[in-house]
Scaffold this active site. Sequence first.
Site, short mmCIF file in Angstrom:
data_model
loop_
_atom_site.label_atom_id
_atom_site.label_comp_id
_atom_site.label_asym_id
_atom_site.label_seq_id
_atom_site.Cartn_x
_atom_site.Cartn_y
_atom_site.Cartn_z
N GLY A 43 0.81 -1.22 0.00
CA GLY A 43 0.00 0.00 0.00
C GLY A 43 0.84 1.26 0.00
O GLY A 43 0.56 2.22 -0.72
N CYS A 44 1.89 1.27 0.79
CA CYS A 44 2.74 2.46 0.88
C CYS A 44 3.51 2.70 -0.41
O CYS A 44 3.72 3.84 -0.81
CB CYS A 44 3.69 2.33 2.07
SG CYS A 44 2.80 2.24 3.65
N THR A 45 3.90 1.62 -1.07
CA THR A 45 4.57 1.75 -2.37
C THR A 45 3.61 2.31 -3.41
O THR A 45 3.96 3.23 -4.16
CB THR A 45 5.15 0.40 -2.81
OG1 THR A 45 6.11 -0.03 -1.83
CG2 THR A 45 5.82 0.50 -4.16
N ALA A 48 3.13 6.06 -2.65
CA ALA A 48 4.30 6.85 -3.02
C ALA A 48 4.41 6.98 -4.54
O ALA A 48 4.69 8.06 -5.07
CB ALA A 48 5.57 6.23 -2.44
#
Length: 151
Positions: A43-45, A48
Amino acid sequence: MLNVGEKAPLFTLNDQNGAPVSLADFAGKKVVLYFYPKDNTPGCTRQACAFASAYAGFREKNVAVIGVSKDSVASHLKFAQKYDLPFTLLADPETDVMQAYDVWKEKTRCGKTSMGTVRSTYVIDEQGVILHALPEVKPDTNAAEILALLA
């Protein structure tokens, strides 16, 4: 979450290159300050990379994009290099800034309770006042949602 109209808490943290970055450095410019749980997670990738894809739109509007997580400077550098992220990532290993922005919370997952980062985004105006506060944002749509708010 902090409220719209409140003064954004000032801070200084190290970026992915180990250089100190302060919110005050962006006086006179709008800032998108997004908090995320962990570098190199799915999710964070996606979040970003969505901000990276939309970055030209933020630059056209003279808006700085800053991501903040508990990860180390070294982790941020690898993450930024791996995905060619064109914006600032700040390391908050002590969670002081996350606590100041009220995004470090108790979370329950799979029946276990622990402290963690609630994926949240703030838009801060040129005078350091919170224009938008978005709790529990979706990683895939967060960047586009913020760009739409800035239109």
